[in-house]
Design a protein around this motif. Structure first.
Motif, PDB file in Angstrom:
ATOM      1  N   LEU A  12       0.835  -1.208   0.000  1.00 18.91           N
ATOM      2  CA  LEU A  12       0.000   0.000   0.000  1.00 18.91           C
ATOM      3  C   LEU A  12       0.868   1.256   0.000  1.00 18.91           C
ATOM      4  N   GLU A  13       1.975   1.210   0.722  1.00 15.21           N
ATOM      5  CA  GLU A  13       2.872   2.370   0.800  1.00 15.21           C
ATOM      6  C   GLU A  13       3.557   2.674  -0.523  1.00 15.21           C
ATOM      7  N   GLU A  14       3.775   1.674  -1.344  1.00 13.51           N
ATOM      8  CA  GLU A  14       4.476   1.855  -2.617  1.00 13.51           C
ATOM      9  C   GLU A  14       3.575   2.379  -3.738  1.00 13.51           C
ATOM     10  N   MET A  15       2.290   2.366  -3.534  1.00 13.33           N
ATOM     11  CA  MET A  15       1.365   2.782  -4.595  1.00 13.33           C
ATOM     12  C   MET A  15       1.403   4.284  -4.820  1.00 13.33           C
ATOM     13  N   THR A  16       1.221   4.650  -6.077  1.00 11.87           N
ATOM     14  CA  THR A  16       1.076   6.071  -6.404  1.00 11.87           C
ATOM     15  C   THR A  16      -0.299   6.530  -5.919  1.00 11.87           C
ATOM     16  N   ARG A  17      -0.501   7.813  -5.902  1.00 11.45           N
ATOM     17  CA  ARG A  17      -1.819   8.351  -5.494  1.00 11.45           C
ATOM     18  C   ARG A  17      -2.922   7.806  -6.412  1.00 11.45           C
ATOM     19  N   ALA A  18      -2.653   7.766  -7.711  1.00  8.93           N
ATOM     20  CA  ALA A  18      -3.642   7.271  -8.671  1.00  8.93           C
ATOM     21  C   ALA A  18      -3.941   5.786  -8.438  1.00  8.93           C
ATOM     22  N   GLU A  19      -2.914   5.001  -8.168  1.00 11.07           N
ATOM     23  CA  GLU A  19      -3.112   3.575  -7.889  1.00 11.07           C
ATOM     24  C   GLU A  19      -3.919   3.394  -6.605  1.00 11.07           C
ATOM     25  N   TRP A  20      -3.592   4.180  -5.585  1.00 13.06           N
ATOM     26  CA  TRP A  20      -4.299   4.117  -4.312  1.00 13.06           C
ATOM     27  C   TRP A  20      -5.785   4.416  -4.523  1.00 13.06           C
ATOM     28  N   GLU A  21      -6.068   5.483  -5.218  1.00 12.11           N
ATOM     29  CA  GLU A  21      -7.463   5.883  -5.442  1.00 12.11           C
ATOM     30  C   GLU A  21      -8.213   4.834  -6.269  1.00 12.11           C
ATOM     31  N   ALA A  22      -7.550   4.257  -7.260  1.00 13.15           N
ATOM     32  CA  ALA A  22      -8.190   3.238  -8.106  1.00 13.15           C
ATOM     33  C   ALA A  22      -8.463   1.954  -7.334  1.00 13.15           C
ATOM     34  N   LEU A  23      -7.743   1.749  -6.251  1.00  9.62           N
ATOM     35  CA  LEU A  23      -7.937   0.540  -5.454  1.00  9.62           C
ATOM     36  C   LEU A  23      -9.299   0.525  -4.758  1.00  9.62           C
ATOM     37  N   CYS A  24      -9.863   1.686  -4.510  1.00  9.64           N
ATOM     38  CA  CYS A  24     -11.191   1.747  -3.902  1.00  9.64           C
ATOM     39  C   CYS A  24     -12.193   1.093  -4.840  1.00  9.64           C
ATOM     40  N   ASP A  25     -12.966   0.129  -4.307  1.00  3.83           N
ATOM     41  CA  ASP A  25     -13.924  -0.583  -5.155  1.00  3.83           C
ATOM     42  C   ASP A  25     -15.246   0.151  -5.327  1.00  3.83           C
ATOM     43  N   GLY A  26     -15.471   1.207  -4.554  1.00  8.59           N
ATOM     44  CA  GLY A  26     -16.697   1.981  -4.685  1.00  8.59           C
ATOM     45  C   GLY A  26     -17.887   1.378  -3.963  1.00  8.59           C
ATOM     46  N   CYS A  27     -17.634   0.556  -2.957  1.00  5.37           N
ATOM     47  CA  CYS A  27     -18.746  -0.066  -2.223  1.00  5.37           C
ATOM     48  C   CYS A  27     -19.439   0.936  -1.303  1.00  5.37           C
ATOM     49  N   ALA A  28     -18.706   1.909  -0.803  1.00  6.26           N
ATOM     50  CA  ALA A  28     -19.188   2.987   0.080  1.00  6.26           C
ATOM     51  C   ALA A  28     -19.550   2.520   1.482  1.00  6.26           C
ATOM     52  N   LEU A  95      -7.830  -6.116   1.886  1.00  6.99           N
ATOM     53  CA  LEU A  95      -7.365  -7.331   1.213  1.00  6.99           C
ATOM     54  C   LEU A  95      -5.885  -7.230   0.841  1.00  6.99           C
ATOM     55  N   VAL A  96      -5.501  -6.113   0.236  1.00  6.98           N
ATOM     56  CA  VAL A  96      -4.104  -5.940  -0.174  1.00  6.98           C
ATOM     57  C   VAL A  96      -3.192  -5.876   1.055  1.00  6.98           C
ATOM     58  N   ALA A  97      -3.626  -5.183   2.101  1.00  7.54           N
ATOM     59  CA  ALA A  97      -2.826  -5.101   3.325  1.00  7.54           C
ATOM     60  C   ALA A  97      -2.607  -6.490   3.927  1.00  7.54           C
ATOM     61  N   GLU A  98      -3.589  -7.377   3.760  1.00 10.17           N
ATOM     62  CA  GLU A  98      -3.493  -8.738   4.285  1.00 10.17           C
ATOM     63  C   GLU A  98      -2.822  -9.709   3.314  1.00 10.17           C
ATOM     64  N   GLY A  99      -2.363  -9.190   2.165  1.00  7.75           N
ATOM     65  CA  GLY A  99      -1.680 -10.037   1.187  1.00  7.75           C
ATOM     66  C   GLY A  99      -2.616 -10.892   0.354  1.00  7.75           C
ATOM     67  N   ARG A 100      -3.872 -10.498   0.295  1.00  7.65           N
ATOM     68  CA  ARG A 100      -4.856 -11.258  -0.476  1.00  7.65           C
ATOM     69  C   ARG A 100      -5.175 -10.535  -1.777  1.00  7.65           C
ATOM     70  N   ASP A 101      -5.812 -11.248  -2.695  1.00 10.82           N
ATOM     71  CA  ASP A 101      -6.128 -10.693  -4.012  1.00 10.82           C
ATOM     72  C   ASP A 101      -7.512 -10.058  -4.020  1.00 10.82           C
ATOM     73  N   LEU A 102      -7.774  -9.276  -5.036  1.00  8.83           N
ATOM     74  CA  LEU A 102      -9.075  -8.644  -5.207  1.00  8.83           C
ATOM     75  C   LEU A 102     -10.089  -9.648  -5.738  1.00  8.83           C
ATOM     76  N   ALA A 103     -11.336  -9.408  -5.413  1.00 12.62           N
ATOM     77  CA  ALA A 103     -12.431 -10.270  -5.861  1.00 12.62           C
ATOM     78  C   ALA A 103     -12.748 -10.031  -7.334  1.00 12.62           C
ATOM     79  N   TRP A 104     -13.446 -10.967  -7.934  1.00 12.70           N
ATOM     80  CA  TRP A 104     -13.802 -10.892  -9.361  1.00 12.70           C
ATOM     81  C   TRP A 104     -14.618  -9.651  -9.688  1.00 12.70           C
ATOM     82  N   TRP A 105     -15.384  -9.169  -8.756  1.00 16.42           N
ATOM     83  CA  TRP A 105     -16.274  -8.030  -8.997  1.00 16.42           C
ATOM     84  C   TRP A 105     -15.580  -6.674  -8.843  1.00 16.42           C
ATOM     85  N   HIS A 106     -14.350  -6.670  -8.353  1.00 22.75           N
ATOM     86  CA  HIS A 106     -13.637  -5.393  -8.201  1.00 22.75           C
ATOM     87  C   HIS A 106     -13.443  -4.776  -9.577  1.00 22.75           C
ATOM     88  N   PRO A 107     -13.716  -3.477  -9.730  1.00 17.72           N
ATOM     89  CA  PRO A 107     -13.571  -2.826 -11.041  1.00 17.72           C
ATOM     90  C   PRO A 107     -12.197  -2.988 -11.696  1.00 17.72           C
TER      91      PRO A 107
END
Length: 145
Positions: A12-28, A95-107
């Motif tokens: 998470l620390e290595e991500m750019t601002r754009a990568e960080w923002e794109a990581l949000c899945d928009g679930c709210a 998920l990323v902080a825990e070393g897990r992958d994103l779900a199929w539904w993640h944008p």
């Protein structure tokens, strides 16, 4: 591994601002009013959305100014993500902080920002706006994982 997506190769620390923002899945789900029991510390989730949340799009209407407009808004940072136990188990940051992958539904995986809603992960169609004035204690819910 050169072709692996950034969330599999970067912390998470290595991500750019754009990568960080794109990581949000928009679930709210992080934009909902939560109650904490003073005695036990247990968190109760409500179906009341922050006054800044567009409950149709599941996006903040004043994202850049949210921290000034809503003092209790929590800015997610890598450090905060690792400490906050109320983030849903489906949260991409968690998920990323825990070393897990994103779900199929993640944008980022599906290529479609609507899959988070179609999969029933987001709060779309399941919340009321804060400005309605409901008592949060009357709106406690259990969110499916």
């Amino acid at each position: 591994m050169a072709d692996a997506p950034y969330w599999r190769t970067k912390t998470l620390e290595e991500m750019t601002r754009a990568e960080w923002e794109a990581l949000c899945d928009g679930c709210a789900r992080c934009c909902l009013i939560k109650l904490e029991d003073d005695d036990t510390g247990e968190i109760a989730y409500t179906d009341i959305a922050c006054r800044l949340l567009d409950i149709g799009t599941c996006r903040c209407t004043r994202y850049r100014r949210r921290l000034r407009l809503v003092p209790q808004c929590v800015e997610l940072t890598p450090e905060e993500v690792r400490k906050l136990d109320w983030l849903p188990s489906t949260c991409a940051y968690r998920l990323v902080a825990e070393g897990r992958d994103l779900a199929w539904w993640h944008p980022l995986v599906s290529g479609d920002p609507e899959t988070v809603h179609k999969a029933g992960i987001s709060v779309r169609g399941r919340v009321v706006p804060e400005r309605r004035g409901d008592d949060p204690e009357d709106r406690i819910v259990t969110w499916p994982e």
